[in-house]
Design an enzyme around this catalytic site. Structure first.
Site, short mmCIF file in Angstrom:
data_model
loop_
_atom_site.label_atom_id
_atom_site.label_comp_id
_atom_site.label_asym_id
_atom_site.label_seq_id
_atom_site.Cartn_x
_atom_site.Cartn_y
_atom_site.Cartn_z
N LYS A 133 0.82 -1.22 0.00
CA LYS A 133 0.00 0.00 0.00
C LYS A 133 0.85 1.26 0.00
O LYS A 133 0.46 2.27 -0.58
CB LYS A 133 -0.97 0.00 1.19
N LYS A 176 -5.30 -9.41 -6.72
CA LYS A 176 -6.47 -9.53 -5.84
C LYS A 176 -7.59 -8.57 -6.27
O LYS A 176 -7.30 -7.43 -6.65
CB LYS A 176 -6.00 -9.18 -4.42
N LYS A 196 -10.89 -2.98 -3.62
CA LYS A 196 -11.75 -1.78 -3.67
C LYS A 196 -11.06 -0.64 -4.39
O LYS A 196 -11.71 0.21 -4.99
CB LYS A 196 -12.05 -1.30 -2.25
N1 AQP Z 1 -10.15 -10.29 -3.07
C1 AQP Z 1 -10.50 -10.80 -1.91
N2 AQP Z 1 -10.79 -12.10 -1.77
C2 AQP Z 1 -11.16 -12.65 -0.59
N3 AQP Z 1 -11.30 -11.92 0.54
C3 AQP Z 1 -11.02 -10.58 0.46
N4 AQP Z 1 -11.05 -9.59 1.38
C4 AQP Z 1 -10.69 -8.43 0.79
N5 AQP Z 1 -10.42 -8.63 -0.51
C5 AQP Z 1 -10.61 -9.96 -0.75
C6 AQP Z 1 -11.43 -9.81 2.77
O1 AQP Z 1 -12.46 -8.90 3.08
C7 AQP Z 1 -12.35 -8.51 4.45
C8 AQP Z 1 -12.44 -7.03 4.55
O2 AQP Z 1 -11.39 -6.43 3.84
P1 AQP Z 1 -11.03 -4.95 4.19
O3 AQP Z 1 -12.06 -4.05 3.70
O4 AQP Z 1 -10.79 -4.80 5.62
O5 AQP Z 1 -9.63 -4.67 3.58
P2 AQP Z 1 -8.90 -4.96 2.26
O6 AQP Z 1 -8.37 -6.35 2.27
O7 AQP Z 1 -7.87 -3.91 2.17
O8 AQP Z 1 -9.93 -4.75 1.09
P3 AQP Z 1 -9.56 -4.41 -0.36
O9 AQP Z 1 -10.79 -4.53 -1.12
O10 AQP Z 1 -8.41 -5.19 -0.84
O11 AQP Z 1 -9.16 -2.88 -0.29
P4 AQP Z 1 -7.91 -2.17 -0.91
O12 AQP Z 1 -8.25 -1.92 -2.32
O13 AQP Z 1 -7.79 -0.91 -0.12
O14 AQP Z 1 -6.73 -3.08 -0.74
C9 AQP Z 1 -11.03 -9.07 4.97
O15 AQP Z 1 -11.29 -10.24 5.73
C10 AQP Z 1 -10.28 -9.43 3.71
O16 AQP Z 1 -9.42 -10.53 3.92
#
Ligand code: AQP
Length: 344
Positions: free
Chosen positions: A114, A206, A209
């Site tokens: 990040k 992955k 968001k």
């Molecule tokens: N691609 C994914 N596949 C399976 N599980 C996922 N999670 C996130 N992306 C995937 C799971 O969702 C939960 C909440 O995630 P979060 O919002 O706390 O954080 P994150 O992992 O940072 O989400 P993003 O979508 O990946 O955001 P960005 O774009 O900011 O990096 C967690 O249990 C996570 O494992």
């Protein structure tokens, strides 16, 4: 010491809640309600480790809450709240900042990804993210945490912090009548066919968001036409689908779409492959569109209904916040005694 079984997990209100969050986290949260007491948190303090527009953050917090409720999390039987309502998370995180070692945090891959090349410009909060996550979990002395594959390393760090705290303060823990160990070594719950849902545009990345392409993900608020369009445009390869999982090796996009199908159908990759062995992607994608729309459309409709009633969502969060705080305050009182803080 035996700890009462308790599940804790969180989702960041950073917009664009997607199919990865749904399959990797929220549907598991729902299933776990049958077996455990559960605490589910909208982690808004984690969200601000990268810039969030103050006009958008409350909307996103209510949207994640609406998704929890729309997917079937029962806020009466369990606790649903947003992190910033319980100040004990930040208080305990400070203690953990003093327990965790720089070397441990320096290994965290999420920070490296990040912060990217501009590390000097990343917030201190982004670096300390894992100690706040440990505090979220351990404020409730939670024993199980359902997460996607990407959070495994942070969970391991939470266990390291709990262990070091238990060791460093062993004498004080005993002297204050808390037995031999104060914090449990929390177990990650990572299983099933979609623990890592990948981007629809690139099967090696992955689903996320923050991906600039909306076509890389299916948002939980997407309507049926948008879901269909995104699946039809999803990257694939020219080969038909194989009959065995071994045939998906080195075919990340095929593996991802199959995994999504299996998870949405509540089956396994093997079962899905039996159904589609030898099929062209056009046939498979039609079935995937039908299944995704059938599963996700009711969720989007219920989220829309709840969004029209923010008062109700705020009540759920306030009620959950008060019940969460009652537990976290007890933990924090004990932590203060154990560490040696004079308290009222
Ligand atoms: N691609 C994914 N596949 C399976 N599980 C996922 N999670 C996130 N992306 C995937 C799971 O969702 C939960 C909440 O995630 P979060 O919002 O706390 O954080 P994150 O992992 O940072 O989400 P993003 O979508 O990946 O955001 P960005 O774009 O900011 O990096 C967690 O249990 C996570 O494992």
């Amino acid at each position: 010491m035996a700890f009462k079984e308790l599940v804790f997990s969180g989702v960041q209100p950073t917009g664009n809640l997607h199919l990865g969050n749904y399959l990797g986290a929220i549907t598991r949260f729902v299933a776990l309600q049958a077996r455990y007491d559960c605490i589910y948190c909208v982690v808004d303090m984690h969200a601000i480790t990268v810039w969030q527009d103050p006009a958008e953050l409350p909307k996103n917090t209510r949207e994640v809450t609406a998704a929890f409720l729309a997917c079937g999390i029962d806020p009466k039987r369990n606790i649903v709240f947003n992190q910033s309502q319980v100040a004990e998370h930040a208080e305990l995180a400070w203690v953990f900042n003093c327990v965790a070692r720089m070397g441990w945090l320096n290994r965290m891959t999420q920070f490296k990804e990040k912060a990217g090349k501009d590390r000097e410009n990343a917030s201190v909060g982004l670096y300390a993210y894992p100690t706040l996550m440990a505090a979220d979990i351990l404020a409730y002395r939670a024993t199980h945490v359902p997460v996607g594959e990407d959070q495994k390393q942070h969970l391991e760090l939470t266990r390291d912090i709990a262990q070091k705290f238990n060791n460093d303060f062993a004498v004080s823990i005993r002297d204050h009548g808390h037995g031999d160990v104060f914090f449990p070594l929390t177990e990650p719950l990572i299983s099933g066919p979609a623990t890592r849902v990948m981007s629809l545009r690139d099967g090696t990345k992955k689903m996320s968001k923050s991906d600039p392409s909306d076509y890389s993900r299916i948002n939980l608020t997407d309507d049926a036409d948008t879901i269909a369009q995104k699946i039809r445009k999803a990257k694939t390869d020219p080969e038909p689908l194989p009959s065995e999982p071994a045939g998906l090796k080195k075919r990340p996009e095929a593996e991802n779409l199959l995994g999504i199908y299996a998870a949405l159908a509540d089956s396994t990759e093997e079962q899905a492959l039996k159904q589609f062995a030898g099929a062209q992607f056009s046939t498979f994608k039609t079935a995937l569109v039908d299944l995704a729309v059938a599963k996700l459309e009711p969720v989007a409709a219920e989220m829309k209904r709840l969004s029209a009633d923010p008062g109700h969502v705020d009540e759920v969060l306030a009620d959950g916040g008060a019940r969460a705080q009652a537990i976290a305050a007890e933990t924090m009182k004990a932590v203060k005694d154990i560490v040696g803080f004079v308290r009222r």
